[in-house]
Scaffold this motif. Structure first.
Motif, PDB file in Angstrom:
ATOM      1  N   ALA A  79      -0.359 102.197 -46.379  1.00 32.36           N
ATOM      2  CA  ALA A  79      -1.640 101.705 -45.854  1.00 32.36           C
ATOM      3  C   ALA A  79      -1.559 101.623 -44.336  1.00 32.36           C
ATOM      4  CB  ALA A  79      -1.968 100.328 -46.418  1.00 32.36           C
ATOM      5  N   ALA A  80      -2.680 101.898 -43.690  1.00 33.46           N
ATOM      6  CA  ALA A  80      -2.833 101.683 -42.249  1.00 33.46           C
ATOM      7  C   ALA A  80      -3.991 100.713 -42.086  1.00 33.46           C
ATOM      8  CB  ALA A  80      -3.118 102.998 -41.534  1.00 33.46           C
ATOM      9  N   ASN A  81      -3.888  99.808 -41.137  1.00 32.71           N
ATOM     10  CA  ASN A  81      -4.898  98.768 -40.969  1.00 32.71           C
ATOM     11  C   ASN A  81      -6.118  99.320 -40.223  1.00 32.71           C
ATOM     12  OD1 ASN A  81      -6.393  96.467 -40.570  1.00 32.71           O
ATOM     13  ND2 ASN A  81      -4.680  95.231 -39.841  1.00 32.71           N
ATOM     14  N   GLN A  82      -7.133  99.715 -40.971  1.00 35.34           N
ATOM     15  CA  GLN A  82      -8.354 100.271 -40.380  1.00 35.34           C
ATOM     16  C   GLN A  82      -9.056  99.241 -39.504  1.00 35.34           C
ATOM     17  OE1 GLN A  82      -9.277 103.560 -40.555  1.00 35.34           O
ATOM     18  NE2 GLN A  82     -10.816 103.009 -39.030  1.00 35.34           N
ATOM     19  N   ASP A  83      -8.900  97.959 -39.815  1.00 33.96           N
ATOM     20  CA  ASP A  83      -9.510  96.917 -38.974  1.00 33.96           C
ATOM     21  C   ASP A  83      -8.970  96.983 -37.551  1.00 33.96           C
ATOM     22  OD1 ASP A  83     -11.002  96.032 -41.134  1.00 33.96           O
ATOM     23  OD2 ASP A  83      -9.651  94.374 -41.600  1.00 33.96           O
ATOM     24  N   VAL A  84      -7.684  97.281 -37.388  1.00 33.39           N
ATOM     25  CA  VAL A  84      -7.081  97.382 -36.052  1.00 33.39           C
ATOM     26  C   VAL A  84      -7.562  98.646 -35.340  1.00 33.39           C
ATOM     27  CG1 VAL A  84      -4.879  97.795 -34.846  1.00 33.39           C
ATOM     28  CG2 VAL A  84      -5.074  95.924 -36.480  1.00 33.39           C
ATOM     29  N   VAL A  85      -7.734  99.731 -36.088  1.00 29.99           N
ATOM     30  CA  VAL A  85      -8.265 100.957 -35.492  1.00 29.99           C
ATOM     31  C   VAL A  85      -9.679 100.693 -34.973  1.00 29.99           C
ATOM     32  CG1 VAL A  85      -8.960 103.353 -35.952  1.00 29.99           C
ATOM     33  CG2 VAL A  85      -6.802 102.462 -36.889  1.00 29.99           C
ATOM     34  N   ASP A  86     -10.483  99.979 -35.775  1.00 27.02           N
ATOM     35  CA  ASP A  86     -11.865  99.673 -35.395  1.00 27.02           C
ATOM     36  C   ASP A  86     -11.952  98.615 -34.302  1.00 27.02           C
ATOM     37  OD1 ASP A  86     -12.663 101.484 -37.350  1.00 27.02           O
ATOM     38  OD2 ASP A  86     -13.103  99.918 -38.830  1.00 27.02           O
ATOM     39  N   ASP A  87     -11.019  97.655 -34.295  1.00 27.85           N
ATOM     40  CA  ASP A  87     -11.021  96.554 -33.332  1.00 27.85           C
ATOM     41  C   ASP A  87      -9.580  96.276 -32.887  1.00 27.85           C
ATOM     42  OD1 ASP A  87     -11.362  94.300 -31.772  1.00 27.85           O
ATOM     43  OD2 ASP A  87     -12.025  93.007 -33.421  1.00 27.85           O
ATOM     44  N   PRO A  88      -9.062  97.100 -31.947  1.00 25.68           N
ATOM     45  CA  PRO A  88      -7.664  96.964 -31.522  1.00 25.68           C
ATOM     46  C   PRO A  88      -7.309  95.597 -30.938  1.00 25.68           C
ATOM     47  CG  PRO A  88      -8.591  99.040 -30.751  1.00 25.68           C
ATOM     48  CD  PRO A  88      -9.725  98.224 -31.300  1.00 25.68           C
ATOM     49  N   SER A  89      -8.298  94.820 -30.528  1.00 20.65           N
ATOM     50  CA  SER A  89      -8.008  93.492 -29.958  1.00 20.65           C
ATOM     51  C   SER A  89      -7.367  92.557 -30.987  1.00 20.65           C
ATOM     52  CB  SER A  89      -9.268  92.858 -29.374  1.00 20.65           C
ATOM     53  OG  SER A  89     -10.167  92.501 -30.405  1.00 20.65           O
ATOM     54  N   LEU A  90      -7.452  92.899 -32.280  1.00 17.23           N
ATOM     55  CA  LEU A  90      -6.784  92.089 -33.311  1.00 17.23           C
ATOM     56  C   LEU A  90      -5.276  92.024 -33.076  1.00 17.23           C
ATOM     57  CD1 LEU A  90      -8.627  93.282 -36.543  1.00 17.23           C
ATOM     58  CD2 LEU A  90      -8.692  90.982 -35.540  1.00 17.23           C
ATOM     59  N   VAL A  91      -4.716  93.070 -32.469  1.00 18.36           N
ATOM     60  CA  VAL A  91      -3.278  93.071 -32.153  1.00 18.36           C
ATOM     61  C   VAL A  91      -2.952  91.910 -31.224  1.00 18.36           C
ATOM     62  CG1 VAL A  91      -1.437  94.380 -30.999  1.00 18.36           C
ATOM     63  CG2 VAL A  91      -3.015  95.546 -32.551  1.00 18.36           C
ATOM     64  N   ASN A  92      -3.860  91.603 -30.302  1.00 16.58           N
ATOM     65  CA  ASN A  92      -3.646  90.498 -29.362  1.00 16.58           C
ATOM     66  C   ASN A  92      -4.006  89.145 -29.967  1.00 16.58           C
ATOM     67  OD1 ASN A  92      -4.847  92.921 -27.402  1.00 16.58           O
ATOM     68  ND2 ASN A  92      -2.980  91.960 -26.673  1.00 16.58           N
ATOM     69  N   SER A  93      -5.114  89.090 -30.694  1.00 19.41           N
ATOM     70  CA  SER A  93      -5.610  87.799 -31.167  1.00 19.41           C
ATOM     71  C   SER A  93      -4.898  87.299 -32.419  1.00 19.41           C
ATOM     72  CB  SER A  93      -7.119  87.867 -31.415  1.00 19.41           C
ATOM     73  OG  SER A  93      -7.420  88.797 -32.437  1.00 19.41           O
ATOM     74  N   ALA A  94      -4.367  88.207 -33.227  1.00 17.53           N
ATOM     75  CA  ALA A  94      -3.728  87.793 -34.485  1.00 17.53           C
ATOM     76  C   ALA A  94      -2.570  88.732 -34.836  1.00 17.53           C
ATOM     77  CB  ALA A  94      -4.758  87.777 -35.609  1.00 17.53           C
ATOM     78  N   PRO A  95      -1.538  88.820 -33.970  1.00 20.58           N
ATOM     79  CA  PRO A  95      -0.476  89.807 -34.196  1.00 20.58           C
ATOM     80  C   PRO A  95       0.284  89.629 -35.507  1.00 20.58           C
ATOM     81  CG  PRO A  95       0.176  88.262 -32.482  1.00 20.58           C
ATOM     82  CD  PRO A  95      -1.270  87.998 -32.795  1.00 20.58           C
ATOM     83  N   PHE A  96       0.336  88.402 -36.034  1.00 23.93           N
ATOM     84  CA  PHE A  96       1.080  88.155 -37.268  1.00 23.93           C
ATOM     85  C   PHE A  96       0.177  88.038 -38.501  1.00 23.93           C
ATOM     86  CE2 PHE A  96       3.921  86.284 -33.978  1.00 23.93           C
ATOM     87  CZ  PHE A  96       4.975  87.181 -34.122  1.00 23.93           C
ATOM     88  N   GLU A  97      -1.130  88.151 -38.307  1.00 25.31           N
ATOM     89  CA  GLU A  97      -2.062  88.033 -39.431  1.00 25.31           C
ATOM     90  C   GLU A  97      -2.901  89.304 -39.517  1.00 25.31           C
ATOM     91  OE1 GLU A  97      -2.320  85.337 -36.982  1.00 25.31           O
ATOM     92  OE2 GLU A  97      -0.730  84.248 -37.977  1.00 25.31           O
ATOM     93  N   GLY A  98      -4.147  89.250 -39.085  1.00 30.41           N
ATOM     94  CA  GLY A  98      -5.069  90.385 -39.194  1.00 30.41           C
ATOM     95  C   GLY A  98      -4.713  91.567 -38.322  1.00 30.41           C
ATOM     96  N   GLY A  99      -3.801  91.374 -37.359  1.00 34.85           N
ATOM     97  CA  GLY A  99      -3.406  92.456 -36.458  1.00 34.85           C
ATOM     98  C   GLY A  99      -2.219  93.267 -36.937  1.00 34.85           C
ATOM     99  N   TRP A 100      -1.864  93.134 -38.228  1.00 33.00           N
ATOM    100  CA  TRP A 100      -0.777  93.977 -38.759  1.00 33.00           C
ATOM    101  C   TRP A 100      -1.178  95.437 -38.596  1.00 33.00           C
ATOM    102  CZ3 TRP A 100      -1.746  97.202 -42.962  1.00 33.00           C
ATOM    103  CH2 TRP A 100      -2.897  96.923 -43.704  1.00 33.00           C
ATOM    104  N   LEU A 101      -0.190  96.335 -38.568  1.00 34.55           N
ATOM    105  CA  LEU A 101      -0.476  97.735 -38.268  1.00 34.55           C
ATOM    106  C   LEU A 101      -0.422  98.662 -39.484  1.00 34.55           C
ATOM    107  CD1 LEU A 101       1.452  97.939 -34.903  1.00 34.55           C
ATOM    108  CD2 LEU A 101      -0.990  97.533 -35.286  1.00 34.55           C
ATOM    109  N   PHE A 102       0.647  98.575 -40.276  1.00 35.20           N
ATOM    110  CA  PHE A 102       0.739  99.442 -41.445  1.00 35.20           C
ATOM    111  C   PHE A 102       1.662  98.838 -42.495  1.00 35.20           C
ATOM    112  CE2 PHE A 102       3.855 101.073 -38.374  1.00 35.20           C
ATOM    113  CZ  PHE A 102       5.018 101.190 -39.128  1.00 35.20           C
ATOM    114  N   LYS A 103       1.548  99.386 -43.703  1.00 36.72           N
ATOM    115  CA  LYS A 103       2.426  99.003 -44.809  1.00 36.72           C
ATOM    116  C   LYS A 103       3.263 100.224 -45.153  1.00 36.72           C
ATOM    117  CE  LYS A 103      -0.749  95.559 -46.689  1.00 36.72           C
ATOM    118  NZ  LYS A 103      -0.013  94.327 -46.654  1.00 36.72           N
ATOM    119  N   VAL A 104       4.516  99.978 -45.502  1.00 33.76           N
ATOM    120  CA  VAL A 104       5.449 101.074 -45.749  1.00 33.76           C
ATOM    121  C   VAL A 104       6.276 100.785 -47.004  1.00 33.76           C
ATOM    122  CG1 VAL A 104       7.141 100.076 -44.140  1.00 33.76           C
ATOM    123  CG2 VAL A 104       7.268 102.500 -44.689  1.00 33.76           C
TER     124      VAL A 104
END
Length: 125
Positions: A79-104
């Motif tokens: 999985a890749a986090n489409q929410d981060v692609v759509d709203d990259p600021s999630l990486v800054n605002s919630a790096p350990f929650e909604g700002g995750w990047l991918f599942k492997v």
């Protein structure tokens, strides 16, 4: 800044969740997000891609710079986090929650991942 104790960390500033049913979640740390500045673009690996621990698998672009994204483990992207692609600021605002990047799906976990305390000492914060 507090690094969640249940996560493991790479020296490239990525975090890895505990492996559940063979799959782990990956993101970047709050330290890395702060160092990057405001993230404005995220290029993540695609579902089905194979990633290798320590190798580049995407990039994050901020108002300050472009930074390669490294995989902390070897495996296949589920999985890749489409929410981060759509709203990259999630990486800054919630790096350990909604700002995750991918599942492997983890094929091999390196032995050199750090605990939260070790990462805090390594990153100096």
């Amino acid at each position: 800044m507090s690094n969640p104790q249940q996560l493991r960390y790479s020296k490239e500033h990525e975090w890895l969740s505990a492996v559940e049913d063979g799959v782990a979640t990956v993101g970047i740390t709050e330290f890395a997000a702060n160092a990057l500045g405001d993230v404005v673009y995220a290029q993540l690996p695609d579902v089905g891609d194979t990633v290798t621990a320590g190798e580049t698998c995407g990039e994050l672009e901020s108002t300050k710079s472009v930074s390669d994204l490294y995989s902390p483990v070897t495996g296949e992207i589920t999985a890749a986090n489409q929410d981060v692609v759509d709203d990259p600021s999630l990486v800054n605002s919630a790096p350990f929650e909604g700002g995750w990047l991918f599942k492997v799906r983890v094929a091999e976990e390196p032995k050199d991942l750090l605990s939260a305390d070790e990462y805090t000492e390594f990153s100096g914060n």
